[in-house]
Design a protein around this motif. Structure first.
Motif, PDB file in Angstrom:
ATOM      1  N   ARG A 113     -17.411 -31.871  -8.477  1.00  0.00           N
ATOM      2  CA  ARG A 113     -18.783 -32.042  -8.977  1.00  0.00           C
ATOM      3  C   ARG A 113     -19.439 -30.700  -9.274  1.00  0.00           C
ATOM      4  O   ARG A 113     -20.168 -30.557 -10.256  1.00  0.00           O
ATOM      5  CB  ARG A 113     -19.621 -32.824  -7.970  1.00  0.00           C
ATOM      6  CG  ARG A 113     -19.347 -34.293  -7.958  1.00  0.00           C
ATOM      7  CD  ARG A 113     -20.363 -35.034  -7.069  1.00  0.00           C
ATOM      8  NE  ARG A 113     -19.842 -36.319  -6.704  1.00  0.00           N
ATOM      9  CZ  ARG A 113     -19.443 -36.673  -5.488  1.00  0.00           C
ATOM     10  NH1 ARG A 113     -19.544 -35.830  -4.475  1.00  0.00           N
ATOM     11  NH2 ARG A 113     -18.974 -37.878  -5.258  1.00  0.00           N
ATOM     12  N   THR A 114     -19.182 -29.714  -8.421  1.00  0.00           N
ATOM     13  CA  THR A 114     -19.741 -28.377  -8.652  1.00  0.00           C
ATOM     14  C   THR A 114     -19.218 -27.810  -9.963  1.00  0.00           C
ATOM     15  O   THR A 114     -19.981 -27.294 -10.781  1.00  0.00           O
ATOM     16  CB  THR A 114     -19.392 -27.442  -7.480  1.00  0.00           C
ATOM     17  OG1 THR A 114     -19.968 -27.970  -6.273  1.00  0.00           O
ATOM     18  CG2 THR A 114     -19.906 -26.033  -7.706  1.00  0.00           C
TER      19      THR A 114
ATOM     20  N   ASP B 278     -13.805 -35.592   0.624  1.00  0.00           N
ATOM     21  CA  ASP B 278     -15.209 -35.218   0.446  1.00  0.00           C
ATOM     22  C   ASP B 278     -15.334 -33.826  -0.172  1.00  0.00           C
ATOM     23  O   ASP B 278     -16.127 -33.622  -1.095  1.00  0.00           O
ATOM     24  CB  ASP B 278     -15.961 -35.270   1.777  1.00  0.00           C
ATOM     25  CG  ASP B 278     -16.124 -36.690   2.304  1.00  0.00           C
ATOM     26  OD1 ASP B 278     -16.139 -37.621   1.477  1.00  0.00           O
ATOM     27  OD2 ASP B 278     -16.223 -36.861   3.529  1.00  0.00           O
TER      28      ASP B 278
ATOM     29  N   GLU C 253     -16.750 -32.725  -3.846  1.00  0.00           N
ATOM     30  CA  GLU C 253     -17.817 -31.722  -3.887  1.00  0.00           C
ATOM     31  C   GLU C 253     -17.459 -30.589  -4.846  1.00  0.00           C
ATOM     32  O   GLU C 253     -18.276 -30.177  -5.679  1.00  0.00           O
ATOM     33  CB  GLU C 253     -18.072 -31.177  -2.484  1.00  0.00           C
ATOM     34  CG  GLU C 253     -19.192 -30.161  -2.416  1.00  0.00           C
ATOM     35  CD  GLU C 253     -19.426 -29.671  -0.995  1.00  0.00           C
ATOM     36  OE1 GLU C 253     -19.721 -28.474  -0.845  1.00  0.00           O
ATOM     37  OE2 GLU C 253     -19.313 -30.473  -0.051  1.00  0.00           O
TER      38      GLU C 253
END
Length: 173
Positions: free
Chosen positions: A93-94, A86, A90
């Motif tokens: 994606r950032t 996860d 994250e």
């Protein structure tokens, strides 16, 4: 990778030289500045733990997209940090959201094949070929050479055949 460390040190304001991968005097001085700031012994070289700290600080504090990408890969592979898919997604994606094309390409490959760094297979990632194609197109539009090559080579195939071919190529099959 020393270039990644130099980039992280640069984003934190410790390094003014080129990201050339060389552990020269400027890099050593930057490492000492970082170690001093973190209250570590000043040794001119980073321990594995200090390397994680420099990447984490650059990703979190300096919001450096290159370091965010690397931190995502570290979480995906458990390299220096506890494996956490996860958090990996994250951070990727950032970084991708800041238009860092390597992170966008990594997301495409993860969603299309479940593979990270051409060898690590992630068990907790459900494949999503639609999302993989979206990230692949986006990485190509951002100028990522691997994404451009994959789209040129396999873009005419169905999504299932495309990602099977990309997976085979990544694994050297």
């Amino acid at each position: 990778d020393m270039r990644a460390i130099q980039q992280a040190l640069y984003s934190l304001g410790h390094y003014d030289g080129p990201a050339n991968g060389s552990l020269g005097p400027l890099t050593r001085a930057a490492i000492r500045k970082f170690q001093r700031e973190m209250a570590f012994d000043e040794t001119d070289t980073l321990t594995p733990r200090q390397t994680v700290y420099v990447i984490c600080n650059a990703a979190q504090i300096a919001r450096d997209p290159s370091s965010q990408n690397i931190l995502g890969i570290m979480y995906a592979t458990g390299l220096g940090v506890r494996l956490n898919i996860d958090l990996a997604l994250e951070w990727l994606r950032t970084s991708s959201g800041r238009r860092y094309n390597k992170a966008t390409y990594h997301l495409a490959v993860i969603y299309g094949t479940g593979i990270v760094l051409k060898s690590y297979r992630l068990c907790d990632i459900p494949r999503n070929l639609e999302q993989a194609d979206q990230y692949l197109r986006e990485a190509a539009a951002q100028g990522n050479g691997d994404a451009i090559a994959a789209w040129r080579k396999y873009g005419h195939l169905s999504p299932e055949a495309r990602w099977r071919a990309i997976e085979d190529e990544l694994l050297g099959n």
